[in-house]
Design an enzyme around this catalytic site. Structure first.
Site, PDB file in Angstrom:
ATOM      1  CD  GLU A   1       8.066  -7.364  -1.707  1.00 48.31           C
ATOM      2  OE1 GLU A   1       7.218  -6.607  -2.060  1.00 48.31           O
ATOM      3  OE2 GLU A   1       8.421  -7.860  -0.882  1.00 48.31           O
TER       4      GLU A   1
ATOM      5  N   GLY B   1       2.573  -9.407   1.471  1.00 49.71           N
ATOM      6  CA  GLY B   1       1.908  -9.277   0.020  1.00 49.71           C
ATOM      7  C   GLY B   1       2.299 -10.590  -0.687  1.00 49.71           C
TER       8      GLY B   1
ATOM      9  CB  SER C   1      -0.926   0.004   1.218  1.00 47.57           C
ATOM     10  OG  SER C   1      -0.118  -0.330   2.678  1.00 47.57           O
ATOM     11  CB  THR C   2       3.764   2.333   2.102  1.00 47.72           C
ATOM     12  OG1 THR C   2       2.951   2.060   3.119  1.00 47.72           O
ATOM     13  CG2 THR C   2       4.489   3.697   1.986  1.00 47.72           C
TER      14      THR C   2
ATOM     15  N   GLY D   1       6.699  -9.640   3.160  1.00 46.53           N
ATOM     16  CA  GLY D   1       6.176 -10.649   2.581  1.00 46.53           C
ATOM     17  C   GLY D   1       4.662 -10.785   2.834  1.00 46.53           C
TER      18      GLY D   1
ATOM     19  CE  LYS E   1       2.912  -1.652   8.398  1.00 46.45           C
ATOM     20  NZ  LYS E   1       2.677  -1.729   7.151  1.00 46.45           N
TER      21      LYS E   1
END
Length: 235
Positions: free
Chosen positions: A110, A104, A33-34, A102, A128
């Site tokens: 990544e 997502g 999302s970020t 991870g 986070k």
């Protein structure tokens, strides 16, 4: 904290990261999302002429779709010899800039892209940040489907509690972009993240895990201070 406040933090930190990209750069485009806001802001900068001639290396189908939507030209690792900067989120960040990624299910691609970059820039909101990895988030492990049972047993023997990640609005398990399964492994304590990362990756049938140790160069943390979004840099 309200959803609006979290969105403000994510947008502030995403803009700060997008502003660091310069014309002519090859940019690793992360997932989540970020990072979705980062891709949007990069598209804005291209459109208004602030940036030119950047190329993106996507880490997931999501990143690829967003980049096309916002007009960022895409290349593969076959097309480039270097990545100038990779921008990606994280599910947890510790004080030594080690990460768990991870959420997502894109951590394998990544890790490849983020590790290749000259600079790996992590963008997170303040929720986070943790004192110790594994305190709020399990370690995602991408597993070849045929090896699910033996890998689960090996992870249990390491002191983990593996759980097969199931789909949302989809019957059955989550399938990664590589066609594999994801085990979310909860550890009561991760004393040595570097050792655990290597140990898990040495289990036959494991493709990659979500511990990113000594990969991040700079962490940008979006915070709310007296109701206003602010970005703190950790180097």
């Amino acid at each position: 904290m309200s959803q609006d406040a979290v969105k403000q933090m994510k947008q502030a930190v995403a803009k700060a990261a997008a502003d660091r990209v310069q014309s002519g750069m090859v940019v690793g485009l992360g997932t989540g999302s970020t990072t979705a806001f980062v891709i949007e802001f990069l598209g804005d900068r291209l459109r208004n002429g602030e940036l030119s001639d950047i190329r993106g290396v996507p880490t997931s189908f999501q990143a690829s779709v967003l980049a096309k939507q916002y007009g960022i030209p895409l290349v593969t690792l076959d097309d480039v010899t270097k990545i100038d900067v990779a921008i990606d989120g994280a599910d947890e960040v510790d004080p030594a800039k080690n990460l768990i990624k991870g959420g997502g299910a894109a951590h394998t691609r990544e890790k490849i892209v983020d590790s290749l970059a000259d600079q790996f820039l992590v963008v997170v909101d303040s929720s986070k940040f943790v004192e110790r990895l594994g305190s709020t988030f399990p370690v995602p492990v991408e597993v070849l489907p045929l090896a699910l049972s033996p890998v689960s047993r090996a992870l249990t023997a390491l002191g983990g509690k593996p759980e097969l990640r199931m789909g949302v609005k989809k019957d059955g398990p989550v399938i990664t972009d590589q066609g594999n399964l994801v085990l979310d492994v909860t550890f009561t304590e991760i004393a040595d993240a570097a050792a655990l990362e290597k140990t898990i990756n040495n289990i036959p049938g494991v493709l990659e895990n979500g511990l990113f140790v000594n990969v991040a160069d700079v962490v940008l943390v979006g915070e709310l201070v007296e109701g206003h979004p602010r970005v703190r840099e950790i180097v």
